[in-house]
Design an enzyme around this catalytic site. Sequence first.
Site, mmCIF file in Angstrom:
data_model
loop_
_atom_site.group_PDB
_atom_site.id
_atom_site.type_symbol
_atom_site.label_atom_id
_atom_site.label_comp_id
_atom_site.label_asym_id
_atom_site.label_seq_id
_atom_site.Cartn_x
_atom_site.Cartn_y
_atom_site.Cartn_z
ATOM 1 N N GLU A 36 0.997 -1.230 -0.030
ATOM 2 C CA GLU A 36 0.064 0.155 -0.051
ATOM 3 C C GLU A 36 0.824 1.172 -0.007
ATOM 4 O O GLU A 36 1.868 1.114 0.986
ATOM 5 C CB GLU A 36 -0.929 -0.095 1.295
ATOM 6 N N ARG A 261 5.154 -12.789 9.986
ATOM 7 C CA ARG A 261 5.793 -11.470 9.507
ATOM 8 C C ARG A 261 7.201 -11.114 10.220
ATOM 9 O O ARG A 261 7.491 -12.034 11.315
ATOM 10 C CB ARG A 261 5.148 -10.305 9.701
ATOM 11 N N LYS A 271 4.486 0.822 9.135
ATOM 12 C CA LYS A 271 4.720 2.081 8.533
ATOM 13 C C LYS A 271 3.991 3.153 9.375
ATOM 14 O O LYS A 271 4.687 4.386 9.339
ATOM 15 C CB LYS A 271 3.881 2.158 7.287
HETATM 16 P P1 ATP Z 1 2.847 -2.077 7.883
HETATM 17 O O1 ATP Z 1 2.060 -2.554 9.090
HETATM 18 O O2 ATP Z 1 4.575 -2.023 7.999
HETATM 19 O O3 ATP Z 1 2.409 -0.913 7.208
HETATM 20 P P2 ATP Z 1 1.702 -3.515 5.908
HETATM 21 O O4 ATP Z 1 1.265 -5.092 5.880
HETATM 22 O O5 ATP Z 1 0.398 -2.752 6.421
HETATM 23 O O6 ATP Z 1 2.797 -3.261 6.899
HETATM 24 P P3 ATP Z 1 1.562 -3.363 2.922
HETATM 25 O O7 ATP Z 1 2.137 -2.280 2.287
HETATM 26 O O8 ATP Z 1 0.135 -3.889 3.058
HETATM 27 O O9 ATP Z 1 2.226 -3.151 4.592
HETATM 28 O O10 ATP Z 1 2.635 -4.842 2.836
HETATM 29 C C1 ATP Z 1 2.874 -5.239 1.530
HETATM 30 C C2 ATP Z 1 3.104 -6.655 1.851
HETATM 31 O O11 ATP Z 1 4.153 -6.803 2.610
HETATM 32 C C3 ATP Z 1 2.044 -7.556 2.394
HETATM 33 O O12 ATP Z 1 2.033 -8.687 1.622
HETATM 34 C C4 ATP Z 1 2.520 -7.813 3.911
HETATM 35 O O13 ATP Z 1 2.194 -9.007 4.232
HETATM 36 C C5 ATP Z 1 4.148 -7.912 3.610
HETATM 37 N N1 ATP Z 1 4.771 -7.381 4.785
HETATM 38 C C6 ATP Z 1 4.524 -6.043 5.706
HETATM 39 N N2 ATP Z 1 5.179 -6.356 6.895
HETATM 40 C C7 ATP Z 1 5.687 -7.454 6.809
HETATM 41 C C8 ATP Z 1 6.680 -7.974 7.815
HETATM 42 N N3 ATP Z 1 6.925 -7.589 8.964
HETATM 43 N N4 ATP Z 1 7.242 -9.187 7.529
HETATM 44 C C9 ATP Z 1 6.899 -9.796 6.202
HETATM 45 N N5 ATP Z 1 6.152 -9.314 5.301
HETATM 46 C C10 ATP Z 1 5.484 -8.181 5.566
HETATM 47 MG MG MG Z 2 -1.374 -2.487 5.241
#
Ligand code: ATP
Ligand code: MG
Length: 561
Positions: A36, A261, A271
């Site tokens: 995102e 994760r 983020k």
């Molecule tokens: P954040 O909470 O850091 O914003 P998010 O999951 O909301 O992370 P996205 O941009 O939606 O961020 O994530 C893109 C991809 O990265 C998704 O498939 C998510 O599952 C993966 N991802 C995000 N954080 C991690 C992590 N700590 N370890 C492994 N994969 C991750």
């Molecule tokens: Mg997200």
Amino acid sequence: MGSGEPPARDFIRQMIDEDNRTGKHEGRVHTRFPPEPNGYLHIGHAKSICLNFGIAEEYGGLCNLRFDDTNPMKEEDKYVKAIIEDVKWLGFDWGDRLYFASDYFDQMYEYAVQLVKDGKAYVDDLSAEKISEYRGTLTTPGKESPHRDKSAEENLDLLERMKAGEFADGEKVLRARIDMSHRNMNMRDPVMYRILHATHHNTGDKWCIYPTYDWAHGLEDSIEGITHSICTLEFEDHRPLYDWYLDELGAYHPQQIEFARLNLTHTVMSKRKLLELVEDGYVNGWDDPRLPTISGMRRRGYPPAAIRSFCKRIGVAKVHSTVDFEFLEHCIREDLNMTAPRFMGVLRPLKVVLENYPEDKVEEMELMRNPEEPEAGTRKVPFSRVAYIERDDFMENPPKKFYRLAPGREVRFRNAYLVTCKEPVKENGEVVELRCTVDPETCGGDAPDGRKVRSTLHWVSAVHAIDAEVRLYDRPFTVPDPLGQKDTDFKTFVNPDSLEVLRSCKVEPAVGNLEPFDLFQFERLGYFCVDPDSTKQKLVLNRTVQLRDTWAKIQKRQQAK
Ligand code: ATP
Ligand code: MG
């Protein structure tokens, strides 16, 4: 990529092997990385990127880069650009398959219309608070909305009017009509569209209704023909909902696979939390070298190959765990040890005058470019009468076991001479200079009579030295788990000493020819890189990682347990 050893058969690869054996997706493997664009990528994302692109590569398949841009309130074009740069820099290539969820808004709307016509979705007037109240809890069933049982025609009319902008934000939503007493809370008539009169970075003002993540995500994977939709564990409970949508629509089904994760000690990864640190000025932007963002790590000097190697070695699992920050540093060090050229630099300089060395004489000393890579050859380093050494390489009254310079003691100046200290010069009680002598018979650093000295110091010739600012970094938080401290905001644990700036460092002249992001080792001090803040007038260096590897110690302790 890179390291050569065959990838381990983790549970995800085993599932894909099995799918290929049974011909589930006609042997196709098509993954995607779906960020995102609401912030910069971090090392957790790197794990997901390496997994998705890595698997596609191993199986001769494809991996898409797709922006999950369904929430215009939080998303921005600058994040899209930064994410593209980061994925490229990590070493991955999506060919011509760069997609945006917003490319599919028309089709998603068509799908919604289909569900409304089938009586599987309805427009609701309940407020957000009421919807949440009616949802029930894990132990009590939810309550049906009084607006749940309208005719398909009426719902369709309302949905069209929502889309046409007749209603204000929050006035109505479109919900799936599933089961308000379902065991899985995600199945209790989830919201599919909300009204948001907001400008979208891609679609502008075309839309004033936007799909929720849960409605959009499975559709995006389905539309792109993704075979294995790899995501983190928190989406396990959402899988039945994605399946329900795709079943009701009769659409193509990807296989969702969840993994744990990545968490790292002494830092935060979400983020939203990183944005707080950036916006509240705890760090200097998203690419601050203290942050676990990909752009921060790039600026810190972490090589992409080392990050890929780290992601491969931590592996994938179904249970949550936290990786020691020291292990990441271990991977960085391992890579840099093989690749980084060596230089000499003095962080906290102490002037040394070699009294018996001629005033105008300059010798070119020959030093290895990289002892790990003898083919790289040698470099020339100028030596003259006045040099700088590290302040803490001298002690006036040395304790036992301090073998470096002290009055009356002889040490080696690396690949130069054996040097003996006569006496320190003091100003107001502080040592400001050392008066020393060289043994002229020891040019290159060894005595013809074979006598030994107990330590070798790095040095920089004073007239030839370049001034530099060096930024030293420490871990960003003082506790291993800043988010897990009860009732205390994580920012309380920000390490106040995470950045130390040294402004009067003296470095070997060749360092002045390096470009921003170039990596090297300062002998005895650690790995460093050139910061993009450097100008012709001012050289700015970052310490990437220290030489001392604490990981080995931690590993021993863990094995002992
Ligand atoms: P954040 O909470 O850091 O914003 P998010 O999951 O909301 O992370 P996205 O941009 O939606 O961020 O994530 C893109 C991809 O990265 C998704 O498939 C998510 O599952 C993966 N991802 C995000 N954080 C991690 C992590 N700590 N370890 C492994 N994969 C991750
Ligand atoms: Mg997200």
